[in-house]
Design a protein around this motif. Sequence first.
Motif, PDB file in Angstrom:
ATOM      1  N   GLU A  18       0.830  -1.203   0.000  1.00  0.00           N
ATOM      2  CA  GLU A  18       0.000   0.000   0.000  1.00  0.00           C
ATOM      3  C   GLU A  18       0.862   1.250   0.000  1.00  0.00           C
ATOM      4  N   THR A  19       2.003   1.205   0.690  1.00  0.00           N
ATOM      5  CA  THR A  19       2.993   2.285   0.671  1.00  0.00           C
ATOM      6  C   THR A  19       4.356   1.606   0.677  1.00  0.00           C
ATOM      7  N   THR A  21       6.164   1.150   3.111  1.00  0.00           N
ATOM      8  CA  THR A  21       6.345   0.410   4.359  1.00  0.00           C
ATOM      9  C   THR A  21       5.130  -0.409   4.758  1.00  0.00           C
ATOM     10  N   LYS A  22       3.986  -0.138   4.194  1.00  0.00           N
ATOM     11  CA  LYS A  22       2.735  -0.764   4.629  1.00  0.00           C
ATOM     12  C   LYS A  22       2.306  -1.865   3.663  1.00  0.00           C
ATOM     13  N   SER A  23       2.142  -3.066   4.218  1.00  0.00           N
ATOM     14  CA  SER A  23       1.644  -4.215   3.468  1.00  0.00           C
ATOM     15  C   SER A  23       0.285  -4.613   4.023  1.00  0.00           C
ATOM     16  N   ILE A  33      -2.532  -5.825   8.685  1.00  0.00           N
ATOM     17  CA  ILE A  33      -1.625  -4.794   8.185  1.00  0.00           C
ATOM     18  C   ILE A  33      -0.274  -4.993   8.854  1.00  0.00           C
ATOM     19  N   ASP A  35       3.353  -2.928   9.046  1.00  0.00           N
ATOM     20  CA  ASP A  35       3.812  -1.565   8.779  1.00  0.00           C
ATOM     21  C   ASP A  35       5.027  -1.260   9.644  1.00  0.00           C
ATOM     22  N   GLY A  42       6.909   4.845   8.378  1.00  0.00           N
ATOM     23  CA  GLY A  42       5.647   4.136   8.260  1.00  0.00           C
ATOM     24  C   GLY A  42       4.470   4.937   8.782  1.00  0.00           C
ATOM     25  N   THR A  43       3.329   4.273   8.821  1.00  0.00           N
ATOM     26  CA  THR A  43       2.110   4.902   9.340  1.00  0.00           C
ATOM     27  C   THR A  43       1.725   4.313  10.696  1.00  0.00           C
ATOM     28  N   ASN A  44       2.479   3.307  11.166  1.00  0.00           N
ATOM     29  CA  ASN A  44       2.256   2.683  12.477  1.00  0.00           C
ATOM     30  C   ASN A  44       0.867   2.060  12.600  1.00  0.00           C
TER      31      ASN A  44
END
Length: 160
Positions: A18-19, A21-23, A33, A35, A42-44
């Motif tokens: 998704e980004t 760092t984010k899977s 998720i 991250d 990341g988005t944590n």
Amino acid sequence: MKIREKQIWTFKVTGRQETNTKSVVRARDVEMIIDEPVERGGTNLGPMPVETMIAGLVGCTHVISNKLANANGVDITAMDIDVVTTMDSRGTRLVEPIDIPFPDVKIAITAEMKGSDEGIAAVVEKLRHHCAVSKMLQMSGSRVSENWTINGRNWSAEAA
């Protein structure tokens, strides 16, 4: 009706980015998720990949302990599991490849159990041999230690 489990079986986990760092990962019909924390870009919104692996160790420890308890006439009525892991992050930080990224993994298991000392000892002694995630870590060179407190008493494979 009890399901008879196969000795060797295959399962599938899928994921999409998704980004950077984010899977988003799917196992069966469960989505999760993975991250990185904000300080790492990341988005944590989920645990880091390495935390997810250690979370798998917690789950495996719980499930296999209960299977061993059942097989040895023991009832686990409560269980808390804490894992502290030392990680050599030179590999993930692209400094250099690392043979043993998790040199030390300490599992603290606090449980309440009903059953004979012999049955409890069997659970303590056999866990490290049957939990697939623990075996994977051990075979990769990690020192995996299990420190048990059962019914307020310290147990170890050697002392059990």
